[in-house]
Design an enzyme around this catalytic site. Structure first.
Site, mmCIF file in Angstrom:
data_model
loop_
_atom_site.group_PDB
_atom_site.id
_atom_site.type_symbol
_atom_site.label_atom_id
_atom_site.label_comp_id
_atom_site.label_asym_id
_atom_site.label_seq_id
_atom_site.Cartn_x
_atom_site.Cartn_y
_atom_site.Cartn_z
ATOM 1 N N ALA A 162 37.246 -8.075 -1.520
ATOM 2 C CA ALA A 162 36.964 -9.122 -2.544
ATOM 3 C C ALA A 162 38.132 -9.119 -3.570
ATOM 4 C CB ALA A 162 35.612 -8.789 -3.554
ATOM 5 N N CYS A 163 38.200 -9.792 -4.500
ATOM 6 C CA CYS A 163 39.390 -10.540 -5.378
ATOM 7 C C CYS A 163 40.249 -9.534 -5.640
ATOM 8 C CB CYS A 163 38.842 -11.046 -6.403
ATOM 9 S SG CYS A 163 40.131 -12.009 -7.278
#
Lengths: 75, 243
Positions: free
Chosen positions: A12-13
Site C-alpha cells: 500500500a501507498c
C-alpha cells in the site's frame, strides 16, 4: 551502471516510497532503480518525490493496474 | 541530459521486449484482456444510469441524487489520485505539499458552499437548530481529538482513509478489503456505543455563525485554514532541509 529492481506489488501507498528512498541511498549516480507497483497512489507520489529530488523518472504501464517506475539517480 | 534519458529508455525497451516475448506464449489471453476492459466500462456506465433510474422510480429522487454524487465523488478521487491520507502524511514523510494544498483549498471552497446552504436554511439566531442544515452540526470536544489521532494512525497503516479505501477496492487492490472489514467493525462498535459518548463526553454543538455572526465566522474559518497551511508548509520545509 547498475540496475536495481524493487518488487512492491501488493504494497500500500507509503511503503513503495519508503523502500525506494532506502534503495536509492545504496545506489550510485547514474544507476537505475525499477520499482514494480500496483497501488495507483504510489504512481503519483513516487514520481513526484523523485522529481523533487532531481532524478529522472519514467512510468510504464505493464499490465492492467500494474506499473513500473524507472528512476535514474542523478545526484 | 540526453545520455541520461537514454539509459531509462534502453531499460524500458529491454523490458518491453521481454514482456512481448512472454505475451507471445499466451497471446490470445493478452489481446482479449484489453478489449474486455472497454466493454466492461461501457456496460458499467449503462448499469450506473439504469440503477440511478431504478432508484428514482422505486425509492426516491434523493436516493438517485445521492447515487450520482457518490459515483462522481469516486470517479474524481480515482482519476485525480486524490488521497486524504497522503495529504496529511506526505508533508512529514516526503515534504510533498501538493495534496495538502489541494485539501485545504477544497475545504475552503466547501466552506463557502456550506455557508450558502446553512444561510439558506434559516436564520441562525432563531431556535431552528433541530431543523434543516443545523441538524447536521455535530458536537466538538475531546473525543474529536482522540478520534482524529486514532484515525490518523489507522489510515497511515492501512494506506487509505474511508473514501480512499473504498476507491481502491473499486480499483481492485485486494489488500484494502481487510481494511474495509475492520473499518466496518469500527463503525459498528462506534455506533453501538454512541449513547455513552453522547451522554458523558459530547459537548453541545457549536455553530460559529450562530455564536459570532456570518462574516466573523467565515473570517475565523479562513484564518484557521491559513494557519493550517502555514503549519503544513513549516513541516514540509523542515522535512526537505533534513535531507
Amino acid at each position: 551502471m547498475q540496475e536495481k529492481e524493487l518488487d512492491c506489488l501488493g504494497e500500500a501507498c507509503p511503503i513503495p516510497l519508503v523502500k525506494a528512498e532506502k534503495a536509492m541511498n545504496t545506489l550510485e549516480v547514474g544507476d537505475l532503480l525499477i520499482i514494480s507497483i500496483d497501488h495507483s497512489c504510489a504512481m503519483k507520489n513516487l514520481p513526484e518525490w523523485a522529481r523533487d529530488n532531481g532524478h529522472n523518472v519514467e512510468i510504464e504501464e505493464t499490465g492492467e493496474g500494474q506499473w513500473e517506475v524507472f528512476i535514474e539517480k542523478c545526484k | 541530459m540526453e545520455k541520461k534519458q537514454s539509459s531509462i529508455a534502453a531499460a524500458r525497451a529491454a523490458r518491453r521486449a521481454a514482456r512481448a516475448k512472454e505475451n507471445e506464449a499466451n497471446q490470445k489471453k493478452a489481446s482479449k484482456k484489453g478489449k474486455i476492459q472497454i466493454t466492461l466500462g461501457v456496460l458499467l456506465f449503462i448499469a450506473i444510469i439504469i440503477t440511478g433510474y431504478v432508484l428514482k422510480v422505486n425509492v426516491s429522487s434523493k436516493s438517485a441524487l445521492m447515487w450520482v454524487f457518490g459515483i462522481s465523488f469516486g470517479v474524481t478521487l480515482q482519476r485525480a489520485r486524490f488521497c486524504f491520507t497522503a495529504a496529511v502524511r506526505d508533508p512529514a514523510l516526503t515534504g510533498s505539499m501538493s495534496l495538502a494544498k489541494s485539501v485545504l483549498i477544497a475545504i475552503g471552497i466547501a466552506t463557502i458552499g456550506f455557508a450558502a446552504i446553512h444561510y439558506a436554511n434559516g436564520d441562525p439566531s432563531t431556535a431552528k437548530l433541530a431543523k434543516g442544515a443545523y441538524y447536521f452540526v455535530k458536537p466538538v470536544g475531546l473525543h474529536t481529538a482522540v478520534g482524529a489521532f486514532l484515525f490518523g494512525i489507522g489510515m497511515v497503516i492501512a494506506g487509505g482513509c474511508a473514501s480512499g479505501t473504498l476507491m481502491r477496492i473499486g480499483e481492485g487492490f485486494m489488500m484494502q478489503m481487510i481494511t474495509l472489514i475492520f473499518f466496518i467493525c469500527g463503525v459498528l462498535l462506534g455506533f453501538a456505543n454512541r449513547p455513552f459518548w453522547k451522554d458523558k463526553i459530547f459537548f453541545k454543538p457549536v455553530h460559529f455563525p450562530k455564536e459570532f455572526g456570518w462574516v466573523p465566522a467565515l473570517f475565523l474559518q479562513f484564518v484557521l485554514l491559513f494557519l493550517c497551511f502555514l503549519t503544513v508548509e513549516y513541516i514540509s520545509r523542515k522535512r526537505k532541509q533534513k535531507k
